[in-house]
Write an enzyme that holds these catalytic residues in place. Structure first.
Site, PDB file in Angstrom:
ATOM      1  N   GLU A  50      58.779  84.672   8.136  1.00 47.11           N
ATOM      2  CA  GLU A  50      57.810  85.030   9.175  1.00 47.11           C
ATOM      3  C   GLU A  50      56.945  83.849   9.597  1.00 47.11           C
ATOM      4  O   GLU A  50      56.486  83.794  10.744  1.00 47.11           O
ATOM      5  CB  GLU A  50      56.917  86.171   8.695  1.00 47.11           C
ATOM      6  CG  GLU A  50      57.623  87.512   8.549  1.00 47.11           C
ATOM      7  CD  GLU A  50      58.410  87.627   7.252  1.00 47.11           C
ATOM      8  OE1 GLU A  50      58.305  86.692   6.409  1.00 47.11           O
ATOM      9  OE2 GLU A  50      59.128  88.627   7.079  1.00 47.11           O
ATOM     10  N   SER A  70      59.141  74.625   8.337  1.00 45.26           N
ATOM     11  CA  SER A  70      59.559  74.245   6.984  1.00 45.26           C
ATOM     12  C   SER A  70      58.972  72.931   6.490  1.00 45.26           C
ATOM     13  O   SER A  70      59.191  72.563   5.329  1.00 45.26           O
ATOM     14  CB  SER A  70      61.089  74.184   6.908  1.00 45.26           C
ATOM     15  OG  SER A  70      61.637  75.483   6.886  1.00 45.26           O
TER      16      SER A  70
END
Length: 286
Positions: free
Chosen positions: A164, A66
């Site tokens: 993913e 992230s």
């Protein structure tokens, strides 16, 4: 001879006891790698000059996870500066657009969210659906990678969407960066003319407002220090953080730390990153 020994003993008595000091940054990183049974990549860079102060596996590839969301919102802000996007533009989406971990966007199915609100959710809460909705506005993973190439980052690549992209398979180059490349890109976004001054302030403020980074460097930050950060995590042995740090509530250095290929628990990964951060800060203060 006895006088010489007494002088040496007296001299040693005046020296600080190393056993009570925290490890030097590189010593701490080596210790972390041993305890994690994995790899650590780290760079500490001066924000003003771009000079590398400390580095370890800085040119090795690590999963972004992230942490890519900072670059993503930088790309969004570049479109805003160019007149191709507006932070106030409302984006509507459906239930089928939501993916795992969407704590903010899942609450706005009825009314939608603005581009600015999506960026805030993606960075401050690491909202995955918000990131995907924003990614669509910049041309998907290929579009974000193209943006990176345009600003001179020829290493960082995004290949997949949330969630993913967090797969973090050993040896997989997809969705990876290097600590050196990520630090240089973050510096470009925050200090060069790639973004307007207003957009730079906005990107930095979203990172300041990060609400999911508590167990990492924020947990060892001295009082009065500045921090703006974004973390990343994978269930397959990876963890990461990109941060700006500095005393006197001023951003002075970029710190990027990535872990990969470790069997350690998430709590252990957090603890090791916090330990590396503590060693960097203590060394900085000397």
């Amino acid at each position: 001879m006895r006088y010489f020994r007494l002088c040496i003993i007296s001299l040693l008595a005046t020296l600080p006891l190393a056993v009570h000091a925290s490890p030097q940054p590189l010593e701490q990183i080596k210790l972390s790698e041993s305890q994690l049974s994995g790899s650590v990549g780290m760079i500490e860079m001066d924000l003003a000059s771009g000079r590398t102060l400390t580095a370890w596996r800085a040119d090795g590839r690590f999963p972004m996870m992230s942490t890519f969301k900072v670059v993503l919102c930088g790309a969004v802000l570049a479109r805003v500066d160019a007149g191709d996007e507006q932070l106030e533009r409302k984006i509507h989406y459906r239930q089928q657009d939501l993916v795992d971990y969407s704590p903010v966007s899942e609450k706005h199915l009825a009314d939608g969210m603005t581009v600015g609100e999506l960026c805030a959710a993606a960075i401050t809460m690491s909202d995955n659906s918000a990131a995907n909705l924003l990614l669509a506005t910049v041309g998907g993973p290929a579009g974000l990678t193209a943006f990176l190439r345009q600003i001179g980052d020829n290493v960082t690549r995004l290949d997949r969407w949330e969630t993913e992209l967090n797969e973090a398979l050993p040896g997989d180059a997809r969705d990876t960066t290097t600590p050196a490349s990520m630090a240089a890109t973050l510096r470009k976004l925050l200090t060069s003319q790639r973004l307007s001054a207003r957009s730079q302030r906005q990107l930095l403020q979203w990172m300041v407002d990060d609400r999911v980074a508590g167990p990492l460097i924020r947990s060892v930050l001295p009082a009065g220090w500045f921090i703006a950060d974004k973390t990343g995590a994978s269930e397959r042995g990876a963890r990461g953080i990109v941060a700006l740090l500095g005393p006197n509530n001023k951003a002075e250095r970029i710190v990027v730390i990535y872990l990969r290929d470790t069997p350690a628990s998430m709590a252990e990964r957090n603890q090791q990153i916090a330990g590396i951060g503590a060693a960097l800060i203590e060394h900085w203060q000397r």
